[in-house]
Write an enzyme that holds these catalytic residues in place. Structure first.
Site, PDB file in Angstrom:
ATOM      1  N   ASP A  16      45.934  49.258  28.153  1.00  0.00           N
ATOM      2  CA  ASP A  16      44.398  49.955  28.215  1.00  0.00           C
ATOM      3  C   ASP A  16      43.638  49.945  27.012  1.00  0.00           C
ATOM      4  O   ASP A  16      44.115  49.571  25.853  1.00  0.00           O
ATOM      5  CB  ASP A  16      44.874  51.400  28.479  1.00  0.00           C
ATOM      6  N   ASN A  64      41.817  49.947  40.851  1.00  0.00           N
ATOM      7  CA  ASN A  64      40.959  48.977  40.006  1.00  0.00           C
ATOM      8  C   ASN A  64      40.309  48.054  41.125  1.00  0.00           C
ATOM      9  O   ASN A  64      39.182  47.411  40.892  1.00  0.00           O
ATOM     10  CB  ASN A  64      41.596  47.939  39.362  1.00  0.00           C
TER      11      ASN A  64
END
Length: 233
Positions: A16, A64
């Site tokens: 991340d 996503n």
């Protein structure tokens, strides 16, 4: 580095911070993802050097797909590159590569490349890299439940065990992660391995993924070795 017996057999990594790192550097999100991919290749080397045998990386979640068309298109091109140029290098080493997730959502050329990588590396040892693509923990659990239901005999009162359930997960061929690292300062798993992570040791370094260093990685492995893992006992 710690004694081999204190090294995790399997680690999970939530990579991340690519976009936030890029923004702070005055770069585009796309450049951030590219730097993040380069960092993954570095971390693979670090993991192998300390004796880790399995790594599960969270590369692309089911959520996503909801990002901008431009970003999704770029990420798909990045996966294509990984499946051709870079994985050719990995396949020269003794590494098994598994892609875990709803692969059917990808374009046909990516699906074909994934199947080819699975075929070419399925017998390689001693290191296994699992790339979670189009992965979501709830989706994985629902898929496992539906597979078990569909394979059950009509009227069957069969009781499902943990072992049987685990055999229907996308990660069935690797151990559950002993530790999970999420870079970027967020303190949550965001759908990553909800079934497999029940006894994982969790680490949340503040560093964005592209800036993650070997010193930080080695420090987390050393900290893991000091933790007492009772597993509820």
């Amino acid at each position: 580095m710690e004694n081999k017996k204190n090294i995790p057999k399997c680690i999970g990594i939530i990579m991340d911070g690519n976009r936030r790192w890029a923004k702070e550097q005055g770069l585009t999100s796309l450049e951030g993802h590219q730097r993040g991919y380069e960092k993954l290749k570095e971390v693979l080397g670090w993991a192998k050097d300390v004796g880790i045998e399995n790594m599960i990386t969270y590369a692309f979640s089911t959520e996503n797909w909801n990002r901008s068309e431009e970003e999704v298109s770029y990420l798909l091109d990045l996966f294509r590159k990984m499946l051709t140029e870079e994985l050719e290098e990995l396949m020269k080493e003794d590494a098994r590569i598994i892609f875990a997730g709803d692969i059917s959502r990808f374009p046909e050329d990516i699906q074909t490349s994934i199947a080819e990588v699975h075929k070419k590396t399925k017998d390689k040892t001693p290191f296994t890299l699992v790339v979670a693509l189009s992965y979501g923990g709830r989706a994985e659990i629902l898929r496992a439940v539906n597979e078990i239901v569909m394979n059950a005999d009509s009227g069957d009162k069969h009781v499902v065990t943990e072992e049987e359930f685990a055999r229907h997960l996308w990660t069935k061929d690797v151990p559950d992660p002993d530790m999970i690292i999420r870079t970027g300062g967020e303190w949550r798993l965001s759908g990553f391995l909800p079934w497999q992570s029940v006894y994982s040791e969790l680490f949340f370094p503040e560093t964005y993924w592209p800036a993650f260093t070997k010193e930080e990685f080695d420090g987390l492995i050393a900290e893991f070795a000091q933790r007492e893992r009772r597993r509820g006992k």
